[in-house]
Design a protein around this motif. Structure first.
Motif, short mmCIF file in Angstrom:
data_model
loop_
_atom_site.label_atom_id
_atom_site.label_comp_id
_atom_site.label_asym_id
_atom_site.label_seq_id
_atom_site.Cartn_x
_atom_site.Cartn_y
_atom_site.Cartn_z
N HIS A 112 -1.15 9.14 11.84
CA HIS A 112 0.25 9.37 12.22
C HIS A 112 0.26 10.09 13.56
O HIS A 112 -0.38 11.14 13.69
N ARG B 299 -2.76 -1.44 3.16
CA ARG B 299 -2.18 -1.98 1.93
C ARG B 299 -3.17 -3.00 1.39
O ARG B 299 -3.50 -3.96 2.08
N TRP C 4 -0.83 2.30 8.32
CA TRP C 4 -1.01 2.32 6.87
C TRP C 4 -1.92 1.18 6.45
O TRP C 4 -1.98 0.15 7.12
N ASP D 58 -4.89 2.24 -0.40
CA ASP D 58 -3.53 2.22 0.16
C ASP D 58 -3.18 3.62 0.63
O ASP D 58 -3.39 4.59 -0.08
N GLY D 59 -2.61 3.70 1.81
CA GLY D 59 -2.17 5.00 2.29
C GLY D 59 -2.16 5.06 3.80
O GLY D 59 -2.54 4.12 4.50
N GLU D 60 -1.72 6.19 4.28
CA GLU D 60 -1.60 6.39 5.71
C GLU D 60 -2.97 6.68 6.33
O GLU D 60 -3.69 7.55 5.87
#
Length: 78
Positions: free
Chosen positions: A10, A68, A66, A5-7
């Protein structure tokens, strides 16, 4: 492949020319998460169209991808 999980990515688009990179990265991320070719194009097109509208209105468009590994929590309906 283990996905944490995470970015993933960006980006900030301030000019219409920045939307090419947003579109390209959107399609790449869609491919990585397993979407078929048609859905990859849909994701890229939606990001591009929305981003261009924001940038034309002098609003920088921030785009974040992201991961998940679990489904989002369900909201309880009253």
């Amino acid at each position: 492949m283990t996905v944490v999980d995470g970015e993933l990515l960006h980006l900030v688009a301030r000019e219409e020319s920045d939307m090419f990179l947003v579109r390209q990265r959107g399609r790449q991320v869609a491919a990585v998460v397993g979407l078929d070719a048609q859905d990859q194009i849909r994701v890229a097109t939606a990001l591009s169209d929305l981003g261009r509208e924001l940038v034309r209105g002098s609003v920088p468009a921030a785009v974040a991808f992201w991961t998940r590994t679990q489904p989002p929590p369900r909201s309880s309906s009253s």
